[in-house]
Design a protein around this motif. Structure first.
Motif, PDB file in Angstrom:
ATOM      1  N   ASP A 114       0.807  -1.219   0.000  1.00  0.00           N
ATOM      2  CA  ASP A 114       0.000   0.000   0.000  1.00  0.00           C
ATOM      3  C   ASP A 114       0.842   1.271   0.000  1.00  0.00           C
ATOM      4  O   ASP A 114       0.298   2.377   0.046  1.00  0.00           O
ATOM      5  CB  ASP A 114      -0.981   0.019   1.155  1.00  0.00           C
ATOM      6  CG  ASP A 114      -0.313   0.044   2.516  1.00  0.00           C
ATOM      7  OD1 ASP A 114       0.922   0.182   2.602  1.00  0.00           O
ATOM      8  OD2 ASP A 114      -1.045  -0.074   3.516  1.00  0.00           O
ATOM      9  N   ASN A 116       2.243   2.726   2.158  1.00  0.00           N
ATOM     10  CA  ASN A 116       1.918   3.522   3.347  1.00  0.00           C
ATOM     11  C   ASN A 116       1.004   4.700   3.040  1.00  0.00           C
ATOM     12  O   ASN A 116       1.017   5.703   3.747  1.00  0.00           O
ATOM     13  CB  ASN A 116       3.188   3.995   4.069  1.00  0.00           C
ATOM     14  CG  ASN A 116       3.966   2.833   4.623  1.00  0.00           C
ATOM     15  OD1 ASN A 116       3.391   1.920   5.219  1.00  0.00           O
ATOM     16  ND2 ASN A 116       5.268   2.834   4.414  1.00  0.00           N
ATOM     17  N   ASP A 118      -2.759   6.324   2.869  1.00  0.00           N
ATOM     18  CA  ASP A 118      -3.988   6.159   3.634  1.00  0.00           C
ATOM     19  C   ASP A 118      -5.138   5.892   2.661  1.00  0.00           C
ATOM     20  O   ASP A 118      -5.879   6.800   2.299  1.00  0.00           O
ATOM     21  CB  ASP A 118      -4.256   7.404   4.475  1.00  0.00           C
ATOM     22  CG  ASP A 118      -5.477   7.247   5.357  1.00  0.00           C
ATOM     23  OD1 ASP A 118      -5.876   6.097   5.622  1.00  0.00           O
ATOM     24  OD2 ASP A 118      -6.034   8.282   5.770  1.00  0.00           O
TER      25      ASP A 118
END
Length: 187
Positions: A114, A116, A118
């Motif tokens: 991902d 990192n 959000d």
């Protein structure tokens, strides 16, 4: 480099369509599992191929059957994405992605990609096109030239969005793959 897009098999949310589209985290049906087992017999995935999987139950189940014990990477960047984008349409429960905690609880240790960012709350389903393209380009840069074959196990809308991003033109909903469908693209 070859991209092989695979749509998940028949999911529970497609029983009694469209009345069950608000089923949260639908699994594959027995028929969906059968479709994927047939597909597994046709498509061999070697351990050195990259397999990216959407963080939904039906795609993870599809990957588990397809990979037959080998590893894969779950990424919200290949999660459900509406096609074509229409912010006036409702957000369907079947398109909610599993959280990292839910993935760990259901499937144990699994690799997650991902960067990192959000992006776990709503995934990529309804984000602005330029934000999606930024995420997708980051993913494609990460893939680079490191893999001969990249399998992406995902959803019709997501697959169509990536096909356009990779250079195809004029795609519509008529180009959707259908259950356990496969589309190959060589770059």
């Amino acid at each position: 480099m070859e991209f092989i897009f695979i749509r998940h098999g028949h999911g529970e949310h497609l029983n009694d369509y469209p009345n069950r589209l608000n089923t949260l985290h639908p699994s594959l049906t027995e028929y969906g599992k059968f479709q994927v087992m047939q597909l597994r017999d046709e498509i061999k995935i070697n351990p050195d191929y990259l397999v990216l999987v959407s963080p939904t139950k039906r795609t993870i189940e599809t990957a588990t059957i397809m990979k037959n014990g080998m590893d894969f990477i779950i990424s919200p960047f290949v999660g459900p994405r509406m096609f074509p984008q229409n912010p006036e349409l409702p957000f369907l429960a079947c398109d909610h992605i599993l959280s990292i905690a839910e993935i760990t609880n259901l499937y144990g240790h699994t690799d997650i990609l991902d960067f990192n960012f959000d992006c776990w709350k709503e995934g990529i389903n309804r984000i602005e096109q330029d934000v999606f393209e930024g995420y997708a380009k980051q993913l494609l840069d990460w893939i680079g030239e490191n893999y001969q074959k990249i399998f992406i196990i995902s959803h019709d809308g997501t697959i169509t969005n990536y096909r356009i991003l990779l250079g195809e033109k004029g795609l519509t909903r008529k180009d959707f793959l259908g259950e356990a469908g496969v589309y190959r693209m060589t770059l």
